[in-house]
Design an enzyme around this catalytic site. Structure first.
Site, PDB file in Angstrom:
ATOM      1  CE  LYS A 167      34.254  40.409  43.358  1.00 12.27           C
ATOM      2  NZ  LYS A 167      34.782  39.214  42.722  1.00 12.27           N
ATOM      3  CB  CYS A 173      20.017  11.738  10.126  1.00  8.65           C
ATOM      4  SG  CYS A 173      18.825  10.665   9.300  1.00  8.65           S
ATOM      5  CE  LYS A 188      30.364  37.199  43.288  1.00  4.68           C
ATOM      6  NZ  LYS A 188      31.278  36.454  44.130  1.00  4.68           N
ATOM      7  CB  SER A 195      38.916  38.465  50.215  1.00  2.00           C
ATOM      8  OG  SER A 195      37.661  38.120  49.813  1.00  2.00           O
ATOM      9  CG  LEU A 196      36.173  43.008  47.405  1.00  2.00           C
ATOM     10  CD1 LEU A 196      35.687  43.173  45.980  1.00  2.00           C
ATOM     11  CD2 LEU A 196      36.065  44.324  48.157  1.00  2.00           C
ATOM     12  CB  CYS A 235      15.046  11.166   9.027  1.00  2.00           C
ATOM     13  SG  CYS A 235      15.235  11.161  10.806  1.00  2.00           S
ATOM     14  CE1 TYR A 265      54.256  48.991  19.733  1.00  4.50           C
ATOM     15  CE2 TYR A 265      54.580  46.748  18.942  1.00  4.50           C
ATOM     16  CZ  TYR A 265      54.548  47.661  19.978  1.00  4.50           C
ATOM     17  OH  TYR A 265      54.830  47.251  21.260  1.00  4.50           O
TER      18      TYR A 265
HETATM   19  S1  IVH Z   1      39.080  45.650  45.351  1.00  3.63           S
HETATM   20  C1  IVH Z   1      39.589  45.504  49.451  1.00  3.63           C
HETATM   21  N1  IVH Z   1      38.056  46.068  42.986  1.00  3.63           N
HETATM   22  O1  IVH Z   1      37.555  40.518  43.470  1.00  3.63           O
HETATM   23  C2  IVH Z   1      39.852  45.582  48.038  1.00  3.63           C
HETATM   24  N2  IVH Z   1      38.573  43.840  43.593  1.00  3.63           N
HETATM   25  O2  IVH Z   1      36.309  39.128  45.655  1.00  3.63           O
HETATM   26  C3  IVH Z   1      40.007  44.262  47.428  1.00  3.63           C
HETATM   27  N3  IVH Z   1      38.114  42.182  41.854  1.00  3.63           N
HETATM   28  O3  IVH Z   1      40.529  39.708  45.099  1.00  3.63           O
HETATM   29  C4  IVH Z   1      39.873  44.224  46.008  1.00  3.63           C
HETATM   30  N4  IVH Z   1      37.377  43.607  40.356  1.00  3.63           N
HETATM   31  O4  IVH Z   1      40.491  39.805  42.542  1.00  3.63           O
HETATM   32  C5  IVH Z   1      38.517  45.149  43.846  1.00  3.63           C
HETATM   33  N5  IVH Z   1      37.172  46.601  40.911  1.00  3.63           N
HETATM   34  C6  IVH Z   1      37.639  45.695  41.767  1.00  3.63           C
HETATM   35  C7  IVH Z   1      37.688  44.317  41.453  1.00  3.63           C
HETATM   36  C8  IVH Z   1      38.164  43.415  42.409  1.00  3.63           C
HETATM   37  C9  IVH Z   1      37.640  42.348  40.613  1.00  3.63           C
HETATM   38  C10 IVH Z   1      38.472  40.883  42.463  1.00  3.63           C
HETATM   39  C11 IVH Z   1      39.808  40.860  43.120  1.00  3.63           C
HETATM   40  C12 IVH Z   1      39.554  40.519  44.548  1.00  3.63           C
HETATM   41  C13 IVH Z   1      38.236  39.820  44.464  1.00  3.63           C
HETATM   42  C14 IVH Z   1      37.492  39.853  45.752  1.00  3.63           C
END
Ligand code: IVH
Length: 673
Positions: free
Chosen positions: A116, A432, A320, A83-84, A437, A37
């Site tokens: 996640k 030590c 979570k 976000s989620l 000791c 490579y």
């Molecule tokens: S989906 C609506 N999928 O988690 C869809 N997010 O708490 C939005 N994250 O900002 C994201 N793994 O940074 C998605 N398999 C996954 C994920 C994921 C990690 C993070 C991501 C997002 C945050 C939300």
């Protein structure tokens, strides 16, 4: 070389590099050696030096970063990066599913479950197949432009191919891949060790290391950081239509993006929940940090119908895992003396709940660990508790300091015996070195009597400390000298408990060689190593007299444990200890498998002399011992057989004088038949 020939060769080499890059970084399945490579990469670089017009930002040679920038430009996300929503238990997850069922009506419904991974969300835009823009999520509408930084991440494709693609799916004119930049745990640990060695910032966890490395104004430094990427979705797409999340993941993989190998598609919600649960169970075994699993409704049509509530889509949810980290105050640092005299700094914390357990103590490993992180007493700190391991302090939050925090220094003297402590060159730990000791002795006794060692029922840490304090124990062998009078005279120690304990101590004498060897607490000699050693040398006396290379010849024994054992055995005080234990009547032999299966040589004593035709001295001894026989060094009237080879000397003469049977190697091997 003509310009045309160079351009043609460049195309060839660049295509090969992209292909092998993808096999190596994305598929984790390289086809060629690193050296091969590197040769390709060198050739590409040389072509680009000779013909600078061949160089472009998406060339495979450009993973090295750009000149530092003054600031990050802002990027508007045309499709917001949402976000989620979170669920912290199964009931919340099920409530979410019920709402989805209600709102989806007759629309198609299936579920994608993905890990996640804990990192940093990014958007990567490709125009006509070339990476053109990279950005952080920022506030979801506006992020920071980090294109040169993202180009250095090895598993982010710089280019997406025209072919091969699934039939009917042309390469899109515009494709915005979304995913997570993260750092693998092993890479994170290597980076931190390197940072500490250079007196540079040490990161609290892989997430912070990934975020800190990606958002650097100097992308040449980003290029040196071991970042990884996985794609979990798309933003803007022009020129291709995709029906759902699962199909999108497959499509991204086709284009060369890394996707999670652990994403799954389920039609049955219960199966999806079971899968998520199995995931939680293996959390600690992964080489990347996950903070949960994400459930997504698959079909885009259904996703659209469900819509977004505020900043969180209704069609996805993060289940979570219980938290493994928390923030609390570092109240003080104390030091403990370990069994080997090692001095361990220990954090005293304001009690805090982590994943259902109250944590008020955590390990700080050693002086360097504290110094590398600049931990100060009074700091707010990040504490991690994962699985069954001892909680640890990861890092301070210096932005929360008010000036009252104090630095800590390793004490100069042992907190137990008051003797000076020292740090040997090349060692991270302080010790030590006072063999007398009392704190070390307490730890040794605790270990000696513990379940994995001599397993003396009813003898715990409290008694160990008390007996040492009362002056009843000066070494572990003194355990066997404890008397009924001594014990029953102790306050709160009745006659029944005294005789019970003495009975348990008496019983432990017969445990045998492996528990005893484990109980001695020799560095690198735990129960597994002890068992291997005892198989090679079924008597403790013979084992402790063996040279390191003889020990290393035992299957499974490495130089480190071999050296540690011989070093231990060379100390006179340790030799006295073994004699004392033997005199107390402890069993010092190892009963082996072969011994139980008939023992053809049980009770027979052999002497070896001269050079045997095929067996080495050690092999012959092992062969005899494996059959229950004993091998000793000199001939006496108690010798049953002399095994003699070439150039045998005085032992042969003596055996002849005493009329002891003399065997050749062949005759010895035939004895067993
Ligand atoms: S989906 C609506 N999928 O988690 C869809 N997010 O708490 C939005 N994250 O900002 C994201 N793994 O940074 C998605 N398999 C996954 C994920 C994921 C990690 C993070 C991501 C997002 C945050 C939300």
């Amino acid at each position: 070389m003509s310009t045309e020939a160079a351009a043609e060769r460049w195309q060839q080499v660049a295509a090969a590099l992209r292909y092998h890059n993808h096999r190596y970084y994305v598929l984790d399945d390289p086809e060629i050696s690193d050296a091969a490579y590197d040769r390709l990469l060198t050739e590409l670089r040389e072509l680009e030096t000779d013909f600078p017009q061949l160089r472009s930002a998406s060339s495979p040679s450009q993973r090295v970063g750009d000149a530092p920038r003054a600031d990050f430009a802002k990027v508007q996300h045309r499709i917001p990066m949402t976000s989620l929503g979170n669920a912290f238990d199964e009931a919340e997850l099920r409530r979410w599913q019920q709402r989805v069922l209600r709102l989806a009506g007759d629309l198609p419904l299936s579920w994608v479950v993905e890990p996640k991974i804990d990192g940093l969300a990014v958007s990567i835009r490709y125009e006509d197949g070339t990476l053109s823009l990279g950005a952080t999520r920022g506030n979801g509408r506006v992020g920071e432009e980090i294109t040169p930084n993202l180009r250095t991440v090895r598993d982010v494709p710089l280019h997406i191919p025209v072919a091969p693609l699934p039939a009917g799916q042309p390469r899109p004119a515009v494709l915005e891949a979304r995913g997570e930049v993260y750092m693998r745990v092993a890479d994170f640990e290597r980076l931190n060790a390197q940072q500490a060695a250079h007196d540079e910032k040490v990161f609290a966890n892989p997430r912070n290391a990934a975020a800190g490395s990606l958002r650097l104004l100097d992308s040449r430094i980003t290029a040196q950081r071991p970042l990884s990427f996985f794609a979990y979705g798309v933003g803007e797409v022009e020129g291709t239509t995709l029906p759902g999340q699962w199909e999108t993941l497959q499509y991204l993989a086709q284009l060369g993006f890394p996707i999670s190998a652990d994403a799954r598609h389920f039609h049955d919600f219960e199966a999806a929940v079971d899968y998520a649960k199995s995931w939680m169970a293996q959390r600690e075994t992964l080489d990347y940090e996950v903070d949960g699993v994400v459930f997504k409704v698959n079909a885009f049509a259904t996703q659209e119908a469900l819509g977004v509530a505020g900043r969180e889509p209704r069609w996805a949810l993060a289940w979570k895992f219980p938290a493994s980290e928390a923030i609390t105050t570092l109240l003080d640092i104390s030091v403990n003396v370990g069994r080997t005299g090692v001095i361990n700094p220990n954090a005293l914390l304001a009690p805090v709940e982590i994943g259902g357990v109250i944590v008020s103590n955590a390990t700080l490993h050693n002086e360097d660990y504290i110094r590398d992180r600049d931990l100060r007493i009074g700091d707010e700190v990040i504490v991690k508790r994962a699985g069954d391991v001892i909680p640890k302090v990861l890092a301070p939050l210096p932005e929360l300091r008010d000036g009252s925090e104090r630095s800590w220094q390793m004490p100069s003297h042992c907190p137990s015996c008051g003797e000076p402590i020292s740090r040997l060159a090349g060692e991270a730990n302080h010790y030590c070195t006072n063999a007398a000791c009392p704190a070390q002795l307490v730890r040794q006794v605790e270990h000696f009597v513990s379940r994995g060692a001599m397993n003396i029922e009813g003898f715990g840490s409290k008694l160990a400390a008390r007996f040492v304090e009362e002056g009843l124990l000066h070494d572990v062998a003194d355990i066997y000298a404890l008397t009924f009078e001594q014990l029953s005279a102790l306050e709160g120690f009745g006659e029944t408990s005294a005789s019970n304990l003495l009975r348990e101590i008496e019983l432990s004498k017969a445990r045998g060689m492996v528990p005893l060897l484990t109980a001695l607490g020799i560095r690198f000699v735990g129960s597994t190593v002890a068992a291997l050693l005892a198989d090679g040398y079924p008597s403790l006396e013979a084992l402790l007299a063996a040279p390191p290379d003889a020990l290393e010849a035992i299957h499974g024994i490495g130089p480190v444990s071999a050296k540690s054992l011989t070093e231990w055995a060379s100390h006179e005080s340790n030799q006295r200890l073994i004699q004392k234990l033997a005199a107390a009547g402890l069993a010092m032999q190892h009963e082996r498998q072969a011994a139980r299966d008939g023992q053809p040589f049980a009770g027979l004593t052999f002497v070896l002399t001269g050079t045997l035709p095929t067996l080495t001295r050690r092999d012959a001894q092992a062969w005899i011992e494996a059959r229950g026989g004993k091998v000793v060094g000199s001939v006496s009237s108690k010798t049953d057989y002399l095994v003699a080879g070439e150039s045998a000397g005085s032992k042969l003469t003596k055996a002849q004088k005493l009329s002891i049977p003399i065997l050749s190697e062949e005759a010895l091997l035939a004895l067993n038949a």
